[in-house]
Each structure stands twice: as structure tokens, then as C-alpha cells.
Design an enzyme around this catalytic site. Structure first.
Site, short mmCIF file in Angstrom:
data_model
loop_
_atom_site.label_atom_id
_atom_site.label_comp_id
_atom_site.label_asym_id
_atom_site.label_seq_id
_atom_site.Cartn_x
_atom_site.Cartn_y
_atom_site.Cartn_z
N ASP A 188 -5.71 -3.52 -4.29
CA ASP A 188 -5.53 -2.45 -3.30
C ASP A 188 -6.90 -1.85 -2.93
O ASP A 188 -7.20 -1.66 -1.74
CB ASP A 188 -4.61 -1.37 -3.91
N LYS A 205 -9.17 -1.98 0.70
CA LYS A 205 -9.74 -0.78 1.32
C LYS A 205 -11.23 -0.95 1.57
O LYS A 205 -11.74 -0.54 2.61
CB LYS A 205 -9.46 0.44 0.43
N VAL A 238 5.63 7.39 2.82
CA VAL A 238 4.70 7.83 3.87
C VAL A 238 5.45 8.09 5.18
O VAL A 238 5.22 9.10 5.85
CB VAL A 238 3.57 6.79 4.07
N1 HSE Z 1 -1.25 2.77 -4.09
C1 HSE Z 1 -2.30 3.37 -3.33
C2 HSE Z 1 -3.18 4.18 -4.26
C3 HSE Z 1 -1.70 4.25 -2.27
O1 HSE Z 1 -2.76 4.43 -5.40
O2 HSE Z 1 -4.28 4.54 -3.89
C4 HSE Z 1 -2.69 4.77 -1.28
O3 HSE Z 1 -3.31 3.72 -0.61
#
Ligand code: HSE
Length: 384
Positions: free
Chosen positions: A183, A187, A11
């Protein structure tokens, strides 16, 4: 606006590249580890960034909690805007950083931490200013969506699908966070905080795709269903629900047509109704573009994504009720409240009675603790 970047990974390098062409932006120094400053624009001494009065904004792409958090504090203390793509750090320390940014009058924005290139949090924050948001949800992890799609449309094995997602730069450094659902959970924590002013901590539920197999793919396809990993958050009486789990959708559902690394984010407002945003949820330039949008928003005066007085609270998942599709061994299946059995042999496939997500996740934990394999997914629509 002169912008310094912390980190030069997938990124960070994308952000630096985009800054070179972005109107009204100037690419400043990039912080890299000692010994790695191989280009003239790279530095290894953070003081050259935080102590430089010509740097207006700092973009953090280091990942991890520290030094990302301490860098955020230093940037804001120095009166610079702080833009980050780091969901784990914002979930852990975002409230403190937001308070400091308010005190200093600088921006603390993190669109890129949720949804990759999809302008989800950006629009959610705008809508939440003038509407009452009731629910947020979506396909928020590009890696697992890429894997589920590859397994279901191209018949790839779980391991091959993961290898491909890693080679394309979608997965986290440790892909466990992707496949376990963590993950996506981080979010949805951020989306809940932006939407409801409540950052859920503890009591959240997280089921990933690690138990999904090629045999499950074949069975659900024969029933006209498609599996997606969905993160959900909703206002409850005293707090919010927040959980991640696989969900089976009819083939005609919009979620079933979200392919490769795409994300689909939804929010429901009392006045605006259901809003759906879709696009690439992971990868260098989609994520970098979200960072650049935050920088542009800061330049136009945007300062915060969390509402004022945003607080943290324990999640409450009692009101999230679904029937579940399950696959497990015969003896383990007896421990679940089954409504109908779809297939029976050494392996049982069945549909449960409606139950809360909390109960399903707890039963799964107990069943697995006793050495049984189990796949479960909520049913978006009844299948029998
Ligand atoms: N590893 C995360 C995904 C990256 O696959 O969505 C973006 O947040």
C-alpha cells in the site's frame, strides 16, 4: 457542483455525508451493488450516473482495478470530473486516465489515494509546477504506523495491533497490502509521478513489517530507537528510486513522534527546501476530506496532478545506500556483510556494512527462501 459517489463503504459513506454539508456541493446518487440500494439516494444502475447531464463530478471509492478503471473512463468520456481514492488503480491506469482527462478538459485528481487526510499530493503537485522536486518520502500507511506504535508504546502483540487497526477502519479489505508495504509502495509511486513526472513500475523494492516481533521491539527500544515504515522516492540519473522498508530512527527524530494512524509526508524541492506535512493517514473522514478538497480544487479549475508528459519507467535503487540493523539466526547472519555484532546467541542482532537497498532486499529474499526468519531495518543514524 453535483457529485455522484461510486461505492458506499468506509470512504464512500464519509464522502456522501460530507457532501450533504459542503457549501457549493450537491450530493448526487450513490452507486451500490444490485440489491443493496436501500436508501432513496442509492442506485445500482451506473447509467443513471454516467448518463445524467446534471452530474458534474464522479467520486470513485470502489477499490480494486475493475470496474474502478472502466468507471473512470466512462466518467471522463461523459465530460465529468473524476476524483478517486484508489491508489492501486491510479498506479496501474493513472497515465491513461490523465491523458483522457486532458483531452476532455475535465479534472482527474486523486489526493485521497496517498496520505489520507494529509494534503500531500495536492501541495506536491503545486510545488512541482514551479520548483524541481528532488525527493519524496514518508510514513504513508496508517495501518502499519498504528500497529508499530501500538507494539512499541503499548507492548501489544502484532496480531492484537492488527486487529485494532482493522476494527478502526484503517486497514485495506485485505490487510496484506498494508503489512507487506505494498500500500505504501503504491502511494510512493503516485508521489514520484506527481513530483518527477515519472511513474515507477517494476524494479521497486518492498519490505513491510511482517517480520517485526515483540522481541525486536524490546531490543530496539533498549538502544533508544523507534521503528517506522518508510516509503522513499528520489530522482536518479535516468529514472527514480522507489522503495519501502522499515527504518530505525533515534527517539528524538520527528518520525518517532508520529503516533497512531498518522502519516508524515516529506518532499524536498531545490528552491522550497524540505516540506513536512502530517496528519491522519487513514480512516473515513480524514480520507473523505481529501476527496472534498479535490472536488473544491476542481471547482476552482484544477485539472491534473500528474505533470504533462508524465511517463512510466523502471525504478533504479542502486544509489539508495544504508547500513541495516538485522535480526536472524546464526547461520543466516554469516551470509550478510556485518560490520558489528550487537548480540549473539541462537539469534544474532547486528549492523551491516553500508549497502544498497537492492542488495539488502535481495539477500533477505535468499535467506528467507532457505527457511530462515529475518528482520531488517535501515538505520537513519549509525548506532555503533
Ligand atoms: N489502508 C490504508 C492505510 C488506508 O492504512 O494507510 C489509507 O490509504
Amino acid at each position: 457542483m453535483k457529485v455522484a459517489v461510486l461505492g458506499y463503504g468506509t470512504v464512500g459513506a464519509g464522502v456522501y455525508r460530507m457532501l450533504l454539508d459542503a457549501p457549493g456541493m450537491e450530493a448526487g446518487p450513490v452507486l451500490v451493488r444490485p440489491g443493496k440500494a436501500v436508501e432513496s439516494f442509492m442506485v445500482s444502475d451506473a447509467a443513471l450516473i454516467f448518463g445524467d447531464p446534471t452530474v458534474d463530478a464522479v467520486v470513485e471509492t470502489l477499490g480494486g482495478l475493475d470496474p474502478a478503471y472502466s468507471c473512470g473512463l466512462r466518467a471522463l468520456e461523459a465530460g465529468k470530473h473524476f476524483i478517486t481514492a484508489n491508489k492501486a488503480m491510479v498506479a496501474a491506469h493513472g497515465l491513461e486516465l490523465a491523458a483522457l482527462a486532458r483531452e476532455k478538459g475535465t479534472a482527474f485528481l486523486f489526493s485521497a489515494a496517498c496520505g489520507g487526510g494529509v494534503p500531500f499530493l495536492h501541495n506536491l503537485a503545486l510545488s512541482a509546477e514551479t520548483d524541481r522536486i528532488e525527493a519524496v518520502s514518508g510514513i504513508l500507511n496508517g495501518t502499519t504506523n498504528y500497529m508499530l506504535d501500538a507494539m512499541q508504546r503499548r507492548a501489544l502483540s502484532y496480531a492484537d495491533a492488527l486487529r485494532e487497526a482493522q476494527s478502526l477502519g484503517y486497514a485495506e479489505a485485505d490487510p496484506t497490502a498494508d503489512v507487506s508495504g505494498l500500500d505504501a509502495l503504491r502511494k510512493i509511486q503516485l508521489a514520484c509521478a506527481v513530483a518527477f513526472g515519472i511513474l515507477p513500475h517494476d524494479g521497486m523494492l518492498c519490505e513491510g513489517i511482517e517480520h517485526f516481533t515483540a522481541a525486536d521491539t524490546a531490543d530496539i527500544r533498549s538502544r533508544g530507537l523507534v521503528c517506522r515504515l518508510i516509503a522513499s522516492g528520489r530522482r536518479t540519473e535516468n529514472a527514480v528510486s522507489a522503495y519501502v522498508e522499515p527504518v530505525l530512527f533515534p527517539r528524538a527524530a520527528a518520525e518517532s513522534s508520529v503516533f497512531v494512524n498518522n502519516n508524515m509526508a516529506r518532499y524536498m524541492g531545490r528552491r522550497c527546501g524540505s516540506i513536512v506535512l502530517m496528519g491522519q493517514g487513514a480512516g473515513r473522514f480524514p480520507t473523505a476530506s481529501a476527496v472534498l478538497r479535490d472536488l473544491a480544487a476542481a471547482r476552482q479549475g484544477a485539472r491534473a496532478m500528474f505533470p504533462e508528459n508524465c511517463r512510466s519507467a523502471e525504478a533504479d535503487n542502486r544509489e539508495a545506500v544504508h547500513s541495516y540493523y538485522i535480526r536472524t539466526g546464526g547461520s543466516a547472519a554469516c551470509r550478510l556483510p556485518l560490520r558489528s555484532v550487537l548480540a549473539q546467541g541462537d539469534v544474532v542482532r547486528a549492523v551491516t556494512e553500508p549497502m544498497s537497498a537492492g542488495k539488502m532486499h535481495a539477500l533477505a529474499q535468499n535467506i528467507r527462501r532457505d527457511g530462515n526468519d529475518l528482520f531488517f531495518a535501515a538505520l537513519e543514524e549509525e548506532i555503533c
